[in-house]
Design a protein around this motif. Structure first.
Motif, PDB file in Angstrom:
ATOM      1  N   LEU A   1     -13.867 -17.200  18.601  1.00 56.78           N
ATOM      2  CA  LEU A   1     -12.570 -17.085  19.233  1.00 56.78           C
ATOM      3  C   LEU A   1     -11.475 -17.511  18.257  1.00 56.78           C
ATOM      4  N   ASN A   2     -10.360 -16.809  18.315  1.00 55.92           N
ATOM      5  CA  ASN A   2      -9.229 -17.185  17.477  1.00 55.92           C
ATOM      6  C   ASN A   2      -8.523 -18.429  18.010  1.00 55.92           C
ATOM      7  N   VAL A   3      -8.617 -18.647  19.314  1.00 61.50           N
ATOM      8  CA  VAL A   3      -8.018 -19.832  19.934  1.00 61.50           C
ATOM      9  C   VAL A   3      -9.131 -20.609  20.626  1.00 61.50           C
ATOM     10  N   SER A   4      -8.787 -21.710  21.224  1.00 59.86           N
ATOM     11  CA  SER A   4      -9.810 -22.541  21.854  1.00 59.86           C
ATOM     12  C   SER A   4     -10.367 -21.881  23.118  1.00 59.86           C
ATOM     13  N   GLU A   5     -11.516 -22.363  23.523  1.00 61.75           N
ATOM     14  CA  GLU A   5     -12.162 -21.834  24.724  1.00 61.75           C
ATOM     15  C   GLU A   5     -11.325 -22.087  25.970  1.00 61.75           C
ATOM     16  N   ILE A   6     -10.617 -23.188  25.994  1.00 62.95           N
ATOM     17  CA  ILE A   6      -9.805 -23.510  27.172  1.00 62.95           C
ATOM     18  C   ILE A   6      -8.708 -22.474  27.384  1.00 62.95           C
ATOM     19  N   TRP A   7      -8.134 -21.958  26.302  1.00 62.26           N
ATOM     20  CA  TRP A   7      -7.103 -20.924  26.441  1.00 62.26           C
ATOM     21  C   TRP A   7      -7.705 -19.600  26.895  1.00 62.26           C
ATOM     22  N   ALA A   8      -8.922 -19.327  26.495  1.00 61.08           N
ATOM     23  CA  ALA A   8      -9.602 -18.114  26.957  1.00 61.08           C
ATOM     24  C   ALA A   8      -9.860 -18.192  28.459  1.00 61.08           C
ATOM     25  N   ILE A   9     -10.302 -19.358  28.910  1.00 56.06           N
ATOM     26  CA  ILE A   9     -10.543 -19.565  30.339  1.00 56.06           C
ATOM     27  C   ILE A   9      -9.229 -19.506  31.110  1.00 56.06           C
ATOM     28  N   THR A  10      -8.177 -20.099  30.551  1.00 57.64           N
ATOM     29  CA  THR A  10      -6.868 -20.074  31.198  1.00 57.64           C
ATOM     30  C   THR A  10      -6.353 -18.635  31.319  1.00 57.64           C
ATOM     31  N   GLY A  11      -6.526 -17.851  30.272  1.00 58.67           N
ATOM     32  CA  GLY A  11      -6.111 -16.448  30.318  1.00 58.67           C
ATOM     33  C   GLY A  11      -6.866 -15.662  31.369  1.00 58.67           C
ATOM     34  N   ALA A  12      -8.171 -15.900  31.472  1.00 60.54           N
ATOM     35  CA  ALA A  12      -8.970 -15.222  32.495  1.00 60.54           C
ATOM     36  C   ALA A  12      -8.533 -15.650  33.894  1.00 60.54           C
ATOM     37  N   ALA A  13      -8.207 -16.933  34.055  1.00 57.29           N
ATOM     38  CA  ALA A  13      -7.751 -17.426  35.361  1.00 57.29           C
ATOM     39  C   ALA A  13      -6.410 -16.815  35.740  1.00 57.29           C
ATOM     40  N   ILE A  14      -5.503 -16.712  34.772  1.00 55.96           N
ATOM     41  CA  ILE A  14      -4.186 -16.115  35.047  1.00 55.96           C
ATOM     42  C   ILE A  14      -4.335 -14.641  35.395  1.00 55.96           C
TER      43      ILE A  14
END
Length: 121
Positions: A1-14
């Motif tokens: 991932l280019n960014v952290s896993e937390i941002w990936a999860i946040t994007g999926a949640a949004i």
């Protein structure tokens, strides 16, 4: 991932939140048009307020807990459920009719399960 896993999860949640909100709005307008049923604003606003209260309490709890493991995760889920229903009760988003409906559903489900034939292969 280019960014952290937390941002990936946040994007999926949004993305999920946006798609579910649009889907809910579509269903609301379809019901309003076809069946001529309308909702009161309080029926929409009270769950949103309870959800926001639950969100902020869980956010505070997550800041107090350093690491979330299986046990603390289960505790957080039950905390969220408790806060949501408590806030719905306090702002009168849940009433006697809702509890009677839940009791009827439970009774009908238990009756169905008792009378259901057992399938044997």
């Amino acid at each position: 991932l280019n960014v952290s896993e937390i941002w990936a999860i946040t994007g999926a949640a949004i993305a999920t939140l946006i798609s579910r909100s649009l889907y809910t709005l579509f269903i609301y307008f379809a019901i309003k048009k076809e069946i001529k049923i309308s909702l009161k604003k309080s029926q929409i606003i009270k769950p949103i307020i309870s959800s926001l209260i639950m969100f902020f309490v869980l956010l505070l709890a997550l800041n107090l807990i350093k690491g979330v493991g299986p046990i603390s995760g289960i505790i957080l889920v039950f905390l969220g459920i408790s806060i949501y229903f408590l806030s719905m009760l306090l702002i009168k988003g849940i009433g006697k009719q809702d509890f009677e409906l839940l009791r009827n559903i439970k009774t009908n489900l238990l009756t169905y399960l008792k009378n259901k034939p057992i399938n044997r292969f």
